[in-house]
Design an enzyme around this catalytic site. Sequence first.
Site, PDB file in Angstrom:
ATOM      1  N   GLY A 149       0.705  -1.404   0.108  1.00 56.05           N
ATOM      2  CA  GLY A 149      -0.106  -0.117  -0.054  1.00 56.05           C
ATOM      3  C   GLY A 149       0.643   1.470  -0.102  1.00 56.05           C
ATOM      4  N   CYS A 150       0.276   2.846  -0.596  1.00 55.15           N
ATOM      5  CA  CYS A 150       1.116   3.625  -0.294  1.00 55.15           C
ATOM      6  C   CYS A 150       1.915   4.233   0.848  1.00 55.15           C
ATOM      7  CB  CYS A 150       0.049   4.801  -1.058  1.00 55.15           C
ATOM      8  SG  CYS A 150      -1.612   4.896  -0.480  1.00 55.15           S
ATOM      9  N   TYR A 151       1.006   4.647   1.911  1.00 55.82           N
ATOM     10  CA  TYR A 151       1.470   4.621   3.620  1.00 55.82           C
ATOM     11  C   TYR A 151       2.181   3.420   3.801  1.00 55.82           C
ATOM     12  CZ  TYR A 151      -2.686   7.958   4.628  1.00 55.82           C
ATOM     13  OH  TYR A 151      -3.295   9.763   4.514  1.00 55.82           O
ATOM     14  N   ALA A 154       6.020   4.004   1.925  1.00 55.86           N
ATOM     15  CA  ALA A 154       6.409   5.343   2.770  1.00 55.86           C
ATOM     16  C   ALA A 154       6.577   5.269   3.853  1.00 55.86           C
ATOM     17  CB  ALA A 154       5.753   6.823   2.513  1.00 55.86           C
TER      18      ALA A 154
END
Length: 346
Positions: A149-151, A154
């Site tokens: 996932g994106c979160y 990062a």
Amino acid sequence: MNKKIINVAIIGITGYGGLELLRLLYNHPAVHVVSIHNTSDHAEEISTTYPHLKSMYNLTPIPADPLHIMQSADVVFFSTSSGVSKDMAQPFIEANFPVIDLSGDFRLNASEYATWYKKTPAPQHLLDQAKYSLADFYQNDSHYIANPGCYATATLLALAPLAQQGLLDKENIIIDAKSGMSGAGKSLTTSSHFINVNENFTMYKANHHQHIPEITQQLKQWQPNINHIQFTTSLLPINRGIFVSAYVKLHSELSADSLQKIYEDTYQNKPFIRVMTQDQLPNIKQVIGTNFADIGLTYNPDTKYLTIISVIDNMVKGAAGQAIQNMNHLFDLDETTGLELIAQYA
């Protein structure tokens, strides 16, 4: 698995992730997109629905038939909402056919998925055949890649150098993550109305975001004593981008110079991770439109907290770009192929 041209099929073409895959794959020198698929009955030529693709793609979405896809393509991307691929993936898994899944359906075990996604999971024997693959630390023995996932991307890139050396104080991992609007997908909700987002700043899913368990799961693989993190998410009134502020304490006292070196050494051979010079902190704009993750550190010797800032484009590094990076790995291509992009700074 290397071959001259990789024939690609995309399921879930009209979402932001599917459209971003089309944009990035257009200039990939080793890819030909042979088919695009919807999970609805929508059958209009893609360039009619999305005029920005006119003269670029001459494709019409067709129903997603696994047998047809496996006969015409070499790999399929699932760019679907959570709850779709878990019901469609079985034929691909049983045929050992390469899949890169951008959804959350195969990132967690069945129990965790049911708890955090509030949906019925795929059978555990299918989940066991998928591999969660953070592309910059690619270690894969499966044809079914669960794209992070994106979160999670990062956050994990922010913490990896410390967790891999077992340096994190497991009781002091605080993540304040912020995302642009595209991270919420296309489905309109009250919270995504322009009038509610513009000139506003909102925290959402505090302590309940579905990316929490995948972050903890991966951190635990690097540093086994980590069982939880403090994680909050907020909505920025921008289209793209994720800004993660991580505040951590370490169980060993290290100088700012030593911490900087740990990050630079960890990422020195990772082409998509750029570590800023000491005390220089990145901003979202410098990664928009790219597959880069930019990371900066600053250490407070009084509080003993290390602040780590990690920024990515949620649609590229946090979704389609990382998926293509995983595809490059899977087909033995240089991981940068088709992804050497300069930020859209203006």
